[in-house]
Design a protein around this motif. Sequence first.
Motif, short mmCIF file in Angstrom:
data_model
loop_
_atom_site.label_atom_id
_atom_site.label_comp_id
_atom_site.label_asym_id
_atom_site.label_seq_id
_atom_site.Cartn_x
_atom_site.Cartn_y
_atom_site.Cartn_z
N ASP A 1 6.98 26.85 35.47
CA ASP A 1 7.61 26.03 36.51
C ASP A 1 8.26 24.78 35.93
O ASP A 1 9.27 24.31 36.43
N ILE A 2 7.66 24.24 34.88
CA ILE A 2 8.22 23.04 34.25
C ILE A 2 9.53 23.40 33.54
O ILE A 2 10.52 22.68 33.65
N THR A 3 9.53 24.53 32.84
CA THR A 3 10.76 24.99 32.16
C THR A 3 11.86 25.22 33.19
O THR A 3 13.01 24.82 32.99
N GLN B 1 8.64 22.36 40.55
CA GLN B 1 9.91 22.88 40.01
C GLN B 1 11.07 21.95 40.38
O GLN B 1 12.00 21.76 39.61
N LEU B 2 10.98 21.39 41.59
CA LEU B 2 12.09 20.57 42.09
C LEU B 2 11.88 19.08 41.85
O LEU B 2 12.79 18.28 42.13
N ALA B 3 10.69 18.70 41.36
CA ALA B 3 10.33 17.27 41.30
C ALA B 3 11.35 16.43 40.55
O ALA B 3 11.82 15.40 41.06
N ALA B 4 11.74 16.86 39.35
CA ALA B 4 12.67 16.05 38.54
C ALA B 4 14.03 15.96 39.23
O ALA B 4 14.66 14.89 39.22
N SER B 5 14.47 17.05 39.84
CA SER B 5 15.77 17.03 40.52
C SER B 5 15.73 16.14 41.76
O SER B 5 16.70 15.45 42.07
N LEU C 1 0.49 20.47 34.51
CA LEU C 1 1.15 21.77 34.63
C LEU C 1 1.88 22.12 33.32
O LEU C 1 1.89 23.27 32.89
N GLY C 2 2.47 21.09 32.71
CA GLY C 2 3.15 21.30 31.43
C GLY C 2 2.17 21.77 30.37
O GLY C 2 2.43 22.73 29.64
N ALA C 3 1.03 21.09 30.29
CA ALA C 3 0.03 21.45 29.28
C ALA C 3 -0.58 22.82 29.54
O ALA C 3 -1.07 23.47 28.62
N SER C 4 -0.53 23.25 30.81
CA SER C 4 -1.07 24.59 31.09
C SER C 4 -0.01 25.66 30.79
O SER C 4 -0.20 26.82 31.11
N GLN C 5 1.10 25.24 30.18
CA GLN C 5 2.17 26.14 29.72
C GLN C 5 2.80 26.91 30.88
O GLN C 5 3.17 28.08 30.75
N SER C 6 2.89 26.23 32.02
CA SER C 6 3.47 26.87 33.20
C SER C 6 4.99 26.96 33.07
O SER C 6 5.64 26.04 32.59
#
Lengths: 457, 127
Positions: A238-240, A434-438, A231-236
């Motif tokens: 949601d990661i930001t 979006q919530l994964a890291a939290s 998802l990060g590489a797809s420049q989404s």
Amino acid sequence: MFVISLLQSFLLGFILVNRLLLMKVPTFSSLWWVKIFLSTGVGIGMSSLIYVSMQYLFQLTPLTIFLIELVLLSALFLYYRGSKKESYLLMIQQPLKGRIRMTEVFFILLAISIGVFIYNSYLNPHGGWDAWAIWNMHARFISSGPQGWENLFSPHITWTHPDYPLLIPGIIARNWGLIGNRTPMVPITIAFIFTFGTVGLLVAIVRFLKGQYISALAGIALLGTAGFVQLGASQSADITLGFFFLSTLILLYERSKPRNKGMLILAGLLAGLAGWTKNEGLLFIMVFLAVRFLVTAWHRNIKTCFSEYLSLGKGLIPIGLVILYFKIKIAPGSDLFNDSMAHILDKLLDVERYFNIIKWFLREFFLFGNGVVLVLLAFIFLAGVKLGKEIRRGVYTCLLVLVLMLVGYFLIFVITPKPLEWHLATSLERLYYQLAASILLTVSMFLRPWSISENKR
Amino acid sequence: MKRNRILVLSIAAIIFSLVGIFRVLRLSSGQDQEISCDIKRFDGVKEYLGDRRVVGYVYRGGFNLRNYYLAQYALVPIIVVNNSNLPLVIGNFGRRNRRFIRKSIEPKYEVVKNFGNGVFLLRRKKE
């Protein structure tokens, strides 16, 4: 020029974070890394905000805006250099000593993930569908001057969601303007910073609070979800957004006495930047403010709540005003809320709809990210639970924020004017990311910290 | 006992990360088609259109959302409206289009410029 521009954004963030956190930490320590990652996010967010405001209001050239930012940066530096230096303690738990060879596994996985990110970006420099049809498209419009600004909000192309906030398009347009061409290297680099910035921030803060072993597990769990890097590489965006959620929530673990108001200002600023990234960030601001109020009122008193709100407001209000102006004066209404009241009421009373959404939420939850939830449950079972008294309040606040965010997402699906199955299928997984890291931060706080010294006992 | 649990936990984490790597690599191999070439097809169109604000869009066969969005992406800040009735229209036809243009396009439109690779600028004929 791109490197200088990024460095300027970083320095802007660094001065603000340094001033607000007021922490003296040894270089390369966990908290030093936390400061570095926070500075990067804050700097990029502020640069985007300054660029978009100046471009829209005064039609200034990117170079002029860059120079104005440089003047602002110098002024902040000179102003804060002479100010009183105090040192606050961010959190009271100390890092555990000792080392278990899980960190190496994390770094191997990190190296592979970086490789995969670069490979994916090489294959798809313009990013995934959302990146080029929304974020990079908006960046192209706003980097095209007044005509671009006008055309972005044309009723002919509402499919590109012109109501979405402009943090990512803003920072991309700023750098494209400075470089002088629309190279995909800019969105790729921004995506890289936020993807691995999220990993770094999570690992650094967990390492400080729970030691090396648990922090490595948290990092492995995030990178091992596979979809995160993808998802990060797809420049989404949601990661930001996930980065700003995590950044705000880590500041809830503050336990300094006297209370560090700067940290609350920074939390407000970061929550504001979440709202400047995506519409879900606006939900986050509301949830965060409500939970903070409830928790403070429960543990202390209403008077403290208002004093905290004052500090949060100092960070949040300037960004909130820009978002408000954008939403009211510039952007069209969101397509999620253009249904009639009668239709919305019908959906709210449709019980079958609720069951359908619950089914999707549960299925996606357990299948999400390579079955990471099951792995986390195994971690909890094997490691055991130990929730230190000093972090309990922060953990409960985070938990409440996360639960209410999920409730908010749930309600959006209940009233969505789009076909329900399609909407769930195309967005639910991204919402979990979006919530994964939290979520990982919160789960890590429950795990019993281990060290070699403890193990030998 | 604690050592055993650490061992099991570590093995679980390593297996999980290996599965993660495998999945990441598998997802990478199934990537969406690269769009740089699609965008390049529209090179020159923007310069030709100058400061025109809106153009229409006409296509061959069934409507392809991706192709339409990509045309818009390539032509920013010009607005590409999915409407074939505007005075000036972008034709996005793909390869082997000669017969299609003669049969379906030429009766309604005049070809202003052929940019190659199936991209045309068309002017609607007065009825």
